[in-house]
Design an enzyme around this catalytic site. Sequence first.
Site, mmCIF file in Angstrom:
data_model
loop_
_atom_site.group_PDB
_atom_site.id
_atom_site.type_symbol
_atom_site.label_atom_id
_atom_site.label_comp_id
_atom_site.label_asym_id
_atom_site.label_seq_id
_atom_site.Cartn_x
_atom_site.Cartn_y
_atom_site.Cartn_z
ATOM 1 N N HIS A 312 0.830 -1.223 0.000
ATOM 2 C CA HIS A 312 0.000 0.000 0.000
ATOM 3 C C HIS A 312 0.858 1.263 0.000
ATOM 4 O O HIS A 312 1.869 1.354 0.677
ATOM 5 C CB HIS A 312 -1.048 -0.004 1.111
ATOM 6 C CG HIS A 312 -0.545 0.147 2.512
ATOM 7 N ND1 HIS A 312 -0.227 1.365 3.063
ATOM 8 C CD2 HIS A 312 -0.328 -0.767 3.495
ATOM 9 C CE1 HIS A 312 0.157 1.182 4.322
ATOM 10 N NE2 HIS A 312 0.123 -0.089 4.608
ATOM 11 N N ASP A 324 6.241 0.865 6.474
ATOM 12 C CA ASP A 324 4.789 0.674 6.353
ATOM 13 C C ASP A 324 4.220 1.741 5.447
ATOM 14 O O ASP A 324 3.826 2.797 5.905
ATOM 15 C CB ASP A 324 4.157 0.721 7.743
ATOM 16 C CG ASP A 324 2.685 0.373 7.733
ATOM 17 O OD1 ASP A 324 2.182 -0.043 6.683
ATOM 18 O OD2 ASP A 324 2.036 0.527 8.787
ATOM 19 N N GLU A 358 -4.857 2.281 2.664
ATOM 20 C CA GLU A 358 -4.986 1.119 3.558
ATOM 21 C C GLU A 358 -5.104 1.570 5.001
ATOM 22 O O GLU A 358 -5.890 1.036 5.780
ATOM 23 C CB GLU A 358 -3.768 0.199 3.394
ATOM 24 C CG GLU A 358 -3.899 -1.140 4.132
ATOM 25 C CD GLU A 358 -3.511 -1.102 5.596
ATOM 26 O OE1 GLU A 358 -3.871 -2.034 6.324
ATOM 27 O OE2 GLU A 358 -2.845 -0.139 6.044
ATOM 28 N N GLU A 359 -4.308 2.589 5.342
ATOM 29 C CA GLU A 359 -4.234 2.997 6.749
ATOM 30 C C GLU A 359 -5.520 3.642 7.254
ATOM 31 O O GLU A 359 -5.792 3.629 8.440
ATOM 32 C CB GLU A 359 -3.069 3.979 6.953
ATOM 33 C CG GLU A 359 -1.692 3.388 6.647
ATOM 34 C CD GLU A 359 -1.252 2.356 7.676
ATOM 35 O OE1 GLU A 359 -1.995 2.135 8.661
ATOM 36 O OE2 GLU A 359 -0.184 1.759 7.497
ATOM 37 N N ASP A 386 2.876 -6.315 3.843
ATOM 38 C CA ASP A 386 2.519 -5.192 4.729
ATOM 39 C C ASP A 386 2.701 -5.582 6.198
ATOM 40 O O ASP A 386 1.942 -5.155 7.050
ATOM 41 C CB ASP A 386 1.070 -4.745 4.455
ATOM 42 C CG ASP A 386 0.699 -3.482 5.221
ATOM 43 O OD1 ASP A 386 1.612 -2.704 5.560
ATOM 44 O OD2 ASP A 386 -0.499 -3.284 5.479
HETATM 45 ZN ZN ZN Z 1 0.550 -1.053 6.370
#
Ligand code: ZN
Length: 451
Positions: A312, A324, A358-359, A386
Amino acid sequence: MTSKLWLVFAAIAATLSPSLPAQNAPSTNPPNIFEPLNAMLAGGKSAWTPDQLSAMERLRDAAMQDTYALNKLRYLTDNIGPRLSGSPQAQRAVDYVAGEMRALGANVTLEKATVPHWVRGEEKGEVVSWPGQAHRTTQKVVLTALGGSVATPPEGITGEVVVVDDWQQLHALAPDQVKGKILLFNHKFDKELAAQGDGLNAYAGSVVYRGAAPIAAGAAGAIAVLVRSVGGADYRLPHTGMTQYSPAVPKIPAAAVSAEDADLLKDLTSQGPVKLHLTLTPQTLPDAPSFNVIADWKGAEHPEQVVIVSGHLDSWDLGTGAIDDGAGVVVAMQAVHLMKELGVHPRRTVRFVAWMSEEEGSEGATAYMSDHKDDTSNHMAAIESDLGADHPSGIIYAGKTELGDWLRPLQAVLDPIGAETLLSAPETGEDIEGLTAKGVPSFAPRQDSRF
Ligand SMILES: [Zn+2]
């Protein structure tokens, strides 16, 4: 060294097109991937030909050396920076990744997604009165707003702090013990579980507080809520992440405090009344248009059938999003790069996806599932990286139990890099959860999550 192992997974994932018996493509009634695989395994055959295994070994060795992914990550993180959903940096990252994938010769499309647009403001915490306080002093509390948090008034709020360790302690309190106060959930991250290698479950045990704390505290009449920072990080660093509100409960400002400051508040409140001044000025702007970046590397035999290789693209704003999930995006990019470099021609289309948001709610993945709802059965497999960027010890897979038999020959390919573990799990990655739920075999590198 360790991050290079990532590349191996992405590269090998890119070849996840076992030698199924030839089908007439395009098919209106796509094949069930399991039936031919089971037939082959029942006949004593491997799901993989010697040529395929040897291609994987070449990809593995090349991935351990190639600097493509690292260079892309350097640009994504150092030059573009944090990529919060709806931000100019997120858009710049979409353009950058799309351009790089076009440069590789992939067929690139930007698929629209509407994403939250939340921006961080000022954030400040100060203990203004406590037992034993010296005259004319205050103590700083290191904190950061949780994603999606509403704001305090610009001048901040002052309230007495109530500390509970978990839901049970909250429920044991009388209603007026929380009303009008600032509630801290001091749930400790399970460092021992993480040290044993199960950082994911340690995270899961604490992140529920980050997610649901504003609802529980708001329902109890609190004026703001704090959570002990989720994760094993020390050095007084607070960790952000998304939080949740319920339409039925008043929305209150929400922040994470560093582990050390949570300990401070716990100790002081055990001695007597403690008052905190809290200022948070984030803003929730109107939802913004954004994109998933999709880049297809056409399959030679079944171009309509796709294998997703993904990470992501969005990231929180407190760092540059290297782990991340910049790492997940660039290793997926590298999978295509290495196939090109080594002349590996997949039978099915390898679809690189850089998911958006995504977050903040997986809006990109939701848009993908909606846009491709008539095409789900052409999705043969999906992988998302991820779970960090440390040494992978193997592969997590979700789907039918036969997948384990199918993957077993890959252990010999992954053993030389210490990544031969196969682990069945209910889920693999947030963005490929919808595909997993539809029965598409899905995968993730099993990362060393101790840190
Ligand atoms: Zn992530």
